[in-house]
Design an enzyme around this catalytic site. Structure first.
Site, short mmCIF file in Angstrom:
data_model
loop_
_atom_site.label_atom_id
_atom_site.label_comp_id
_atom_site.label_asym_id
_atom_site.label_seq_id
_atom_site.Cartn_x
_atom_site.Cartn_y
_atom_site.Cartn_z
N ASP A 13 0.71 -1.20 -0.17
CA ASP A 13 -0.47 0.08 0.25
C ASP A 13 1.04 0.62 0.16
O ASP A 13 0.13 2.83 1.00
CB ASP A 13 -0.52 0.29 0.96
CG ASP A 13 -1.85 -1.57 1.01
OD1 ASP A 13 -2.51 -1.73 0.55
OD2 ASP A 13 -1.40 -1.67 2.22
N GLY A 15 1.20 2.74 -2.98
CA GLY A 15 0.84 3.92 -3.88
C GLY A 15 1.63 3.69 -5.44
O GLY A 15 1.63 4.40 -6.22
N LYS A 16 2.55 2.56 -4.88
CA LYS A 16 2.45 2.13 -6.61
C LYS A 16 2.01 1.85 -8.34
O LYS A 16 2.48 2.07 -8.88
CB LYS A 16 3.03 -0.03 -6.49
CG LYS A 16 4.59 0.33 -4.79
CD LYS A 16 4.40 -1.58 -4.93
CE LYS A 16 3.60 -2.49 -4.18
NZ LYS A 16 2.77 -2.41 -3.38
N GLY A 40 -3.61 -4.36 -4.45
CA GLY A 40 -4.55 -3.74 -4.62
C GLY A 40 -4.62 -2.13 -4.42
O GLY A 40 -3.64 -1.34 -4.16
N HIS A 41 -4.33 -2.28 -6.61
CA HIS A 41 -3.31 -0.72 -6.93
C HIS A 41 -4.91 0.09 -7.34
O HIS A 41 -5.33 0.05 -8.15
CB HIS A 41 -2.43 -0.82 -8.16
CG HIS A 41 -1.82 -1.99 -7.58
ND1 HIS A 41 -0.31 -2.68 -8.41
CD2 HIS A 41 -0.87 -2.63 -6.81
CE1 HIS A 41 0.15 -3.10 -7.48
NE2 HIS A 41 -0.10 -2.51 -6.56
N GLN A 225 2.70 -5.79 -2.89
CA GLN A 225 2.15 -5.68 -2.02
C GLN A 225 4.03 -5.25 -1.71
O GLN A 225 3.98 -4.42 -1.94
CB GLN A 225 3.28 -7.23 -1.39
CG GLN A 225 1.65 -7.96 -1.36
CD GLN A 225 0.94 -8.79 -2.65
OE1 GLN A 225 1.57 -9.50 -3.47
NE2 GLN A 225 -0.08 -9.05 -3.06
N THR A 240 3.08 -12.27 2.74
CA THR A 240 2.52 -13.19 2.26
C THR A 240 3.31 -14.48 1.18
O THR A 240 4.26 -14.61 2.19
CB THR A 240 2.13 -11.84 0.89
OG1 THR A 240 1.86 -12.84 -0.03
CG2 THR A 240 3.26 -11.29 0.25
N THR A 305 -8.58 -4.33 -1.04
CA THR A 305 -8.89 -5.38 -1.03
C THR A 305 -9.97 -5.88 -0.16
O THR A 305 -10.92 -6.18 -0.79
CB THR A 305 -7.77 -6.05 -1.37
OG1 THR A 305 -6.64 -6.00 -2.30
CG2 THR A 305 -8.13 -7.71 -1.30
N GLY A 307 -10.77 -3.77 2.81
CA GLY A 307 -11.49 -2.48 3.50
C GLY A 307 -11.12 -2.41 4.34
O GLY A 307 -11.56 -1.19 4.86
N PRO A 309 -9.32 -0.86 7.72
CA PRO A 309 -8.82 -0.19 8.25
C PRO A 309 -7.22 -0.47 8.17
O PRO A 309 -7.07 -1.29 9.08
CB PRO A 309 -8.88 0.65 9.44
CG PRO A 309 -10.04 -0.01 9.97
CD PRO A 309 -10.39 -1.76 8.85
N GLY A 421 -0.21 13.90 -4.01
CA GLY A 421 -2.06 14.08 -4.14
C GLY A 421 -2.18 12.74 -4.83
O GLY A 421 -1.65 11.97 -5.96
P1 IMP Z 1 -2.30 -12.47 1.74
O1 IMP Z 1 -1.32 -12.43 0.73
O2 IMP Z 1 -3.40 -12.82 1.20
O3 IMP Z 1 -1.70 -14.48 2.39
O4 IMP Z 1 -1.96 -12.00 3.49
C1 IMP Z 1 -0.71 -12.19 3.70
C2 IMP Z 1 -0.37 -11.04 4.81
O5 IMP Z 1 0.12 -10.37 3.04
C3 IMP Z 1 -1.91 -10.03 6.05
O6 IMP Z 1 -1.25 -9.31 6.20
C4 IMP Z 1 -2.16 -9.22 3.93
O7 IMP Z 1 -2.80 -8.35 5.03
C5 IMP Z 1 -0.64 -8.93 4.11
N1 IMP Z 1 -0.63 -8.71 2.30
C6 IMP Z 1 -1.21 -8.88 0.81
N2 IMP Z 1 -1.49 -8.38 0.07
C7 IMP Z 1 -1.13 -7.45 0.51
C8 IMP Z 1 -1.51 -6.02 -0.25
O8 IMP Z 1 -1.31 -5.66 -0.88
N3 IMP Z 1 -1.32 -4.48 0.30
C9 IMP Z 1 -0.60 -4.74 1.63
N4 IMP Z 1 -0.89 -6.26 2.90
C10 IMP Z 1 -1.35 -7.08 1.56
#
Ligand code: IMP
Length: 432
Positions: A13, A15-16, A40-41, A225, A240, A305, A307, A309, A421
């Site tokens: 997250d 901001g990629k 989630g981009h 990620q 992950t 992805t 929602g 916080p 921004g």
């Molecule tokens: P998984 O990738 O769904 O197995 O989640 C493993 C960990 O990576 C968890 O802490 C998720 O919240 C985190 N995570 C997975 N994808 C993202 C991402 O795109 N942004 C931030 N955290 C992520």
């Protein structure tokens, strides 16, 4: 040297998406090399905000080809709905513009159900996954029983393999989790239909990239990620299941080692994390709410992805130095600088202290045992000015410039760009 790599330096997250969008203007190909629709981009262009989970955000530019490399795990349902969403906004998504590696792995409803079932039994050891089936799909990959995109090219064999997979999942669901079985027939017919829709997109993307690189085409490798979630180098086990780091590009795209022009680290001006795991500079209370935002804007700190916080805290320079070392970062893009406006002072963690009072510039065992350290902060003066309309370095407040220079000094990496921004144009080039 036509290859550039963009990697998140924190827990995702950073901001990629919008940086990829910016860099895509000069790229012929944008290629994702890891993860799946857990990413989630968010990209804002004019009045339109795109939230992409799988397709590289570079596709928004009409001249760019998007590639989903072999390092990915792909949920075909999410992919097809993303393709449709893009088409509805007038973006061409055709086999000429989007290529999927035959060697990427598939995510099935079985993986998703197992992901959620496992999380539900973990109690205090909960990872806080996105529940997208990522871990179980990669588990099947390394156990050598995964389903790959190439399987979708032979429908009778695909159906056979999918049935076997679902029978195995149903056995695990019943035996380990006392859960009802998944409906085999309806999943098989759904997936055969997805296969029909995706067949034309499935190619040897590694071979295609090899030719493109030899022809001097500009390729941007887009990481999903952040590197602190890397399976090998992240804050294990709260990570992950893929190789997020820049070195994962070569295996995740199926190309040999070749010269890399830049390894660009996307770094948010503060730290955030979704899911569980240690977070030395974490804040709570009013300051956390201030950095997180209310969720009213698409770029507030709520998971794209899930929602959820996001947990937030001050920028961690120790982890940034670690990210430099593991990824070989050459440049940083510092995002969300505008969010820091209005704070009387800003903290940056420059070292850790353990319970015996010993100070570490880098902890002795990488980022293991992060929960045993307290951050040592440098306190910098804040700035009150709104940055969102600033476009030139000289027009930034002096304290903003000092903050950026401090980040360079702490991380040992030059900052090339700062974003002020969410819009494409809201960036300031940082002079060397
Ligand atoms: P998984 O990738 O769904 O197995 O989640 C493993 C960990 O990576 C968890 O802490 C998720 O919240 C985190 N995570 C997975 N994808 C993202 C991402 O795109 N942004 C931030 N955290 C992520």
């Amino acid at each position: 040297m036509p290859l550039k790599i963009l990697v998140g330096t924190q827990w995702g997250d950073e901001g990629k998406g919008r940086i990829v969008d910016l860099l895509s203007a000069q790229s012929d190909i944008v290629a994702r090399y890891n993860g799946g629709d857990n990413a989630g981009h968010t990209v804002t262009v004019g009045d339109h905000t795109f939230k992409l989970h799988l397709i590289p955000s570079g596709i928004i530019h009409p001249h760019t080809m998007g590639i989903l490399g072999n390092g990915l795990v792909i949920n075909p349902k999410s992919l097809i709905s993303e393709m449709e969403m893009l088409r509805e906004t007038g973006i061409e998504v055709s086999p000429d513009r989007l290529k999927i590696s035959f060697a990427a792995h598939l995510i099935t409803p079985g993986h998703i159900t197992l992901d959620r079932a496992r999380e539900a039994t973990l109690g205090k050891g909960l990872i806080g996954t996105t529940g997208r089936g990522i871990g179980p799909a990669y588990t099947d990959k390394v156990s050598r029983k995964g389903l790959r995109l190439v399987d979708m090219l032979d429908l009778p064999l695909f159906e056979e393999k999918l049935r076997l997979h679902l029978q195995k999942v149903n056995y695990d669901l019943a035996f380990y989790y006392q859960m009802a079985p998944l409906p085999e027939d309806s999943i098989v017919s759904e997936y055969v239909e997805y296969a029909r829709q995706l067949q034309e997109y499935i190619v040897d993307t590694g071979a295609l990239l090899d030719i493109a690189l030899h022809e001097g085409k500009l390729v941007l490798a887009e990481g999903a990620q952040g590197m602190l979630l890397d399976i090998d180098h992240g804050s294990y086990p709260f990570v992950t299941s893929s190789n997020v780091t820049a070195t994962g590009v070569f295996s995740g795209l199926g190309i040999g080692i070749c010269p890399v022009e830049n390894v660009i680290g996307a770094t948010k001006a503060f730290q955030s994390r979704v899911g569980a795991g240690p977070f030395p500079t974490e804040l709570d209370g009013e300051m956390a709410e201030r950095l997180r935002g209310t969720g009213a804007k698409p770029w507030d700190e709520f998971g794209t992805t899930t929602g959820r916080p996001r947990r937030v805290g001050w920028l961690d320079g120790v982890l940034l130095r670690y990210a430099r070392r593991i990824n070989g970062l050459t440049d940083l893009v510092l995002t969300k600088m505008d969010v820091l406006s209005g704070l009387p002072e800003i903290k940056v963690c420059t070292a850790y202290k353990d319970k015996n009072g010993e100070t570490f510039a880098v902890p002795p065992l990488g980022i293991n045992h992060l929960d045993q350290y307290k951050p040592v902060f440098e306190i910098l003066p804040g700035w009150q000015e709104d940055l969102t309309s600033v476009r030139n370095w000289d027009d930034l407040p002096e304290n903003t410039r000092s903050y950026i220079r401090f980040v360079e000094q702490t991380s040992g990496v030059r900052v090339m760009l700062a974003s002020v921004g969410p819009e494409r144009s809201q960036v300031v080039e940082v002079p060397a």
